[in-house]
Scaffold this motif. Structure first.
Motif, PDB file in Angstrom:
ATOM      1  N   TYR A   1       0.814  -1.215   0.000  1.00  0.00           N
ATOM      2  CA  TYR A   1       0.000   0.000   0.000  1.00  0.00           C
ATOM      3  C   TYR A   1       0.846   1.263   0.000  1.00  0.00           C
ATOM      4  O   TYR A   1       0.526   2.231  -0.693  1.00  0.00           O
ATOM      5  CB  TYR A   1      -0.933  -0.008   1.217  1.00  0.00           C
ATOM      6  CG  TYR A   1      -1.983   1.067   1.162  1.00  0.00           C
ATOM      7  CD1 TYR A   1      -3.138   0.898   0.413  1.00  0.00           C
ATOM      8  CD2 TYR A   1      -1.822   2.262   1.851  1.00  0.00           C
ATOM      9  CE1 TYR A   1      -4.104   1.888   0.350  1.00  0.00           C
ATOM     10  CE2 TYR A   1      -2.771   3.257   1.796  1.00  0.00           C
ATOM     11  CZ  TYR A   1      -3.917   3.069   1.043  1.00  0.00           C
ATOM     12  OH  TYR A   1      -4.862   4.050   0.980  1.00  0.00           O
ATOM     13  N   THR A   2       1.937   1.263   0.780  1.00  0.00           N
ATOM     14  CA  THR A   2       2.731   2.491   0.935  1.00  0.00           C
ATOM     15  C   THR A   2       3.818   2.642  -0.120  1.00  0.00           C
ATOM     16  O   THR A   2       4.291   3.750  -0.359  1.00  0.00           O
ATOM     17  CB  THR A   2       3.424   2.528   2.313  1.00  0.00           C
ATOM     18  OG1 THR A   2       4.327   1.420   2.406  1.00  0.00           O
ATOM     19  CG2 THR A   2       2.420   2.506   3.442  1.00  0.00           C
ATOM     20  N   GLY A   3       4.247   1.528  -0.710  1.00  0.00           N
ATOM     21  CA  GLY A   3       5.339   1.584  -1.671  1.00  0.00           C
ATOM     22  C   GLY A   3       6.712   1.528  -1.022  1.00  0.00           C
ATOM     23  O   GLY A   3       7.728   1.550  -1.701  1.00  0.00           O
ATOM     24  N   PHE A   4       6.774   1.454   0.305  1.00  0.00           N
ATOM     25  CA  PHE A   4       8.046   1.301   1.002  1.00  0.00           C
ATOM     26  C   PHE A   4       8.661  -0.048   0.623  1.00  0.00           C
ATOM     27  O   PHE A   4       7.945  -1.017   0.390  1.00  0.00           O
ATOM     28  CB  PHE A   4       7.840   1.271   2.522  1.00  0.00           C
ATOM     29  CG  PHE A   4       7.740   2.621   3.182  1.00  0.00           C
ATOM     30  CD1 PHE A   4       8.501   2.902   4.295  1.00  0.00           C
ATOM     31  CD2 PHE A   4       6.865   3.592   2.720  1.00  0.00           C
ATOM     32  CE1 PHE A   4       8.410   4.132   4.935  1.00  0.00           C
ATOM     33  CE2 PHE A   4       6.756   4.819   3.339  1.00  0.00           C
ATOM     34  CZ  PHE A   4       7.538   5.093   4.452  1.00  0.00           C
ATOM     35  N   ARG A   5       9.961  -0.109   0.569  1.00  0.00           N
ATOM     36  CA  ARG A   5      10.666  -1.394   0.493  1.00  0.00           C
ATOM     37  C   ARG A   5      10.858  -1.832   1.936  1.00  0.00           C
ATOM     38  O   ARG A   5      11.437  -1.091   2.735  1.00  0.00           O
ATOM     39  CB  ARG A   5      12.007  -1.215  -0.208  1.00  0.00           C
ATOM     40  CG  ARG A   5      12.862  -2.452  -0.228  1.00  0.00           C
ATOM     41  CD  ARG A   5      14.181  -2.167  -0.923  1.00  0.00           C
ATOM     42  NE  ARG A   5      15.110  -3.254  -0.732  1.00  0.00           N
ATOM     43  CZ  ARG A   5      16.417  -3.162  -0.960  1.00  0.00           C
ATOM     44  NH1 ARG A   5      16.936  -2.030  -1.403  1.00  0.00           N
ATOM     45  NH2 ARG A   5      17.205  -4.195  -0.752  1.00  0.00           N
ATOM     46  N   VAL A   6      10.357  -3.011   2.277  1.00  0.00           N
ATOM     47  CA  VAL A   6      10.409  -3.483   3.662  1.00  0.00           C
ATOM     48  C   VAL A   6      11.420  -4.618   3.785  1.00  0.00           C
ATOM     49  O   VAL A   6      11.389  -5.568   3.011  1.00  0.00           O
ATOM     50  CB  VAL A   6       9.018  -3.942   4.151  1.00  0.00           C
ATOM     51  CG1 VAL A   6       9.108  -4.516   5.560  1.00  0.00           C
ATOM     52  CG2 VAL A   6       8.026  -2.781   4.118  1.00  0.00           C
ATOM     53  N   ILE A   7      12.314  -4.478   4.772  1.00  0.00           N
ATOM     54  CA  ILE A   7      13.300  -5.511   5.081  1.00  0.00           C
ATOM     55  C   ILE A   7      13.157  -5.840   6.566  1.00  0.00           C
ATOM     56  O   ILE A   7      13.287  -4.955   7.412  1.00  0.00           O
ATOM     57  CB  ILE A   7      14.734  -5.033   4.791  1.00  0.00           C
ATOM     58  CG1 ILE A   7      14.885  -4.606   3.325  1.00  0.00           C
ATOM     59  CG2 ILE A   7      15.745  -6.134   5.147  1.00  0.00           C
ATOM     60  CD1 ILE A   7      16.204  -3.922   3.000  1.00  0.00           C
ATOM     61  N   VAL A   8      12.863  -7.107   6.869  1.00  0.00           N
ATOM     62  CA  VAL A   8      12.711  -7.547   8.252  1.00  0.00           C
ATOM     63  C   VAL A   8      13.964  -8.329   8.636  1.00  0.00           C
ATOM     64  O   VAL A   8      14.374  -9.238   7.917  1.00  0.00           O
ATOM     65  CB  VAL A   8      11.468  -8.439   8.434  1.00  0.00           C
ATOM     66  CG1 VAL A   8      11.302  -8.836   9.893  1.00  0.00           C
ATOM     67  CG2 VAL A   8      10.222  -7.738   7.924  1.00  0.00           C
ATOM     68  N   VAL A   9      14.552  -7.963   9.761  1.00  0.00           N
ATOM     69  CA  VAL A   9      15.780  -8.620  10.222  1.00  0.00           C
ATOM     70  C   VAL A   9      15.488  -9.346  11.534  1.00  0.00           C
ATOM     71  O   VAL A   9      14.964  -8.753  12.479  1.00  0.00           O
ATOM     72  CB  VAL A   9      16.912  -7.595  10.432  1.00  0.00           C
ATOM     73  CG1 VAL A   9      18.180  -8.292  10.903  1.00  0.00           C
ATOM     74  CG2 VAL A   9      17.169  -6.800   9.151  1.00  0.00           C
TER      75      VAL A   9
END
Length: 169
Positions: free
Chosen positions: A43-51
């Motif tokens: 929805y936001t267009g953010f690139r999400v990286i979960v660590v």
């Protein structure tokens, strides 16, 4: 481009839904977090990286995509905080704004000093819930636009239309 780096276990521990799930099934809690962040990313267009930490686990660093969200398990002897700090430096450039989601106060200050913006676990939960409400509202509006499938016709009128369809008089 906006990039959101997420300290996975920190967020799981801070969000009540995920914390309760973690107590029953840690893997399910990780999967649920990634699902929630996938909707947010879409929805936001953010690139999400979960660590996620693999600090006490023997082995090498693991990276993969789940629901188009990048998931990283740190290598042995590396904390999620350390990996997030490295990523913030590696990914930072003039066209990129780095956001880091964690409630770890020390980590917040460390990444803030590198020019990244911090988001607490509570703030991220509020944003994720707001995005979910917006998505739900948009789905409802789209459903309202769809015309009703069939118009109720009397048998007489239906027979007339059927004759017309067949080209009969």
């Amino acid at each position: 481009m906006d990039i959101l780096l997420v300290d996975g276990y920190n967020i799981i521990g801070a969000w009540s839904e995920l914390n309760e799930l973690k107590n029953r099934d840690l893997s399910a809690a990780r999967d649920r977090l990634v699902e929630m962040l996938a909707d947010y990313q879409g929805y936001t267009g953010f690139r999400v990286i979960v660590v996620f930490d693999a600090y006490d686990v023997k082995g090498t660093e693991t990276k993969y995509r789940n629901h188009k969200v990048e998931v990283i398990y740190t290598k042995a002897e590396e904390t999620a905080d350390e990996r997030i700090e490295k990523l913030a430096v590696e990914l930072s450039n003039i066209k990129t704004q780095i956001h880091v989601a964690t409630s770890d106060f020390t980590e917040q200050w460390a990444i803030f000093g590198q020019g990244a913006l911090r988001i607490s676990a509570r703030e991220l939960l509020i944003e994720v819930n707001a995005v979910n409400r917006q998505i739900g509202g948009e789905i409802q509006r789209e459903r309202e636009k769809v015309p009703v499938g069939k118009i109720q016709l009397s048998e007489e009128v239906a027979a007339i239309f059927e004759k017309w369809r067949r080209g009969e008089k």
